[in-house]
Design a protein around this motif. Structure first.
Motif, PDB file in Angstrom:
ATOM      1  N   GLU A  85       0.828  -1.209   0.000  1.00 59.13           N
ATOM      2  CA  GLU A  85       0.000   0.000   0.000  1.00 59.13           C
ATOM      3  C   GLU A  85       0.863   1.260   0.000  1.00 59.13           C
ATOM      4  O   GLU A  85       0.601   2.200  -0.760  1.00 59.13           O
ATOM      5  N   LYS A 132       1.452   4.067  -3.108  1.00 62.30           N
ATOM      6  CA  LYS A 132       1.309   5.506  -2.878  1.00 62.30           C
ATOM      7  C   LYS A 132       2.565   6.252  -3.334  1.00 62.30           C
ATOM      8  O   LYS A 132       2.480   7.303  -3.996  1.00 62.30           O
ATOM      9  N   ASP A 165      -5.657   1.374 -10.341  1.00 67.67           N
ATOM     10  CA  ASP A 165      -4.378   1.832  -9.791  1.00 67.67           C
ATOM     11  C   ASP A 165      -3.198   1.114 -10.432  1.00 67.67           C
ATOM     12  O   ASP A 165      -2.149   1.727 -10.704  1.00 67.67           O
TER      13      ASP A 165
END
Length: 205
Positions: free
Chosen positions: A13, A17, A108
């Motif tokens: 995660e 980012k 994503d």
């Protein structure tokens, strides 16, 4: 969820980012590890380097779309024995809608591939799709030409340029963060435009 899988998920995660914000080249492995609150040793227990982390984030959907795309190419050849080659543009548009939904189901990951992958093996992703499309489509056109189903011709150079423009335009949906609904409308309009051009040049019977 075990402690181990929780740790790995946190690395993924935070890595996602960082890559989305800075791209692969600009992303800092030290920064990822620091924000995750782990030591670099803990990171290396999961991934040997930054490239492996990036690949873990994108490989399944990116490679999955590539395999689906190859299968779609083969589906066009299956139209020939059934004398349904005239339906090839319609089939292409059907697959395009399937692909765009798959992309948005994994948005994503494709944002990373299209916008953030410079320096990884995925930096040539669109080019690789174009190469497959041009190579397989030229074989398909030659088969149709031998059967007298195709009147027009197009040079490989022009074929490659048009296909590259088309694929780049399709992935603009991701680059510009379009909503799924907007993207579906956009790619269908795009397909109509390009299909009319191909029909004008190739004159499929």
């Amino acid at each position: 969820m075990t402690e181990c899988s929780a740790t790995q998920n946190k690395i993924l995660e935070i890595g996602k980012k960082e890559f989305l914000a800075k791209g692969f080249r600009g992303a800092s492995l030290r920064g990822i590890v620091k924000e995750a609150g782990f030591t670099q040793g803990a990171f290396y227990g999961y991934y040997p380097d930054k490239a492996a982390l990036f690949e873990a984030l994108v490989s399944e959907p990116a490679d999955g779309l590539m395999e689906q795309f190859k299968a779609a190419q083969q589906a066009h050849f299956e139209l020939i024995p059934e004398d349904k080659a005239a339906q090839s543009r319609e089939l292409s548009t059907d697959y395009l809608n399937h692909f765009i939904n798959f992309i948005y189901d994994n948005f994503d990951a494709f944002k990373l591939v299209i916008c953030c992958s410079e320096g990884t093996k995925y930096s040539s992703y669109i080019h690789d799709l174009v190469e497959i499309e041009v190579t397989q489509t030229e074989l398909y056109y030659e088969r149709l030409r031998q059967l007298g189903k195709l009147e027009g011709t197009v040079s490989r150079e022009l074929h490659h340029m048009i296909t590259s423009a088309y694929f780049t335009a399709v992935f603009e949906t991701v680059a510009h963060d379009m909503t799924r609904e907007h993207a579906i409308q956009y790619v269908n309009e795009l397909a109509t435009f390009f299909n009319c051009g191909w029909e004008g040049m190739l004159r499929l019977k």
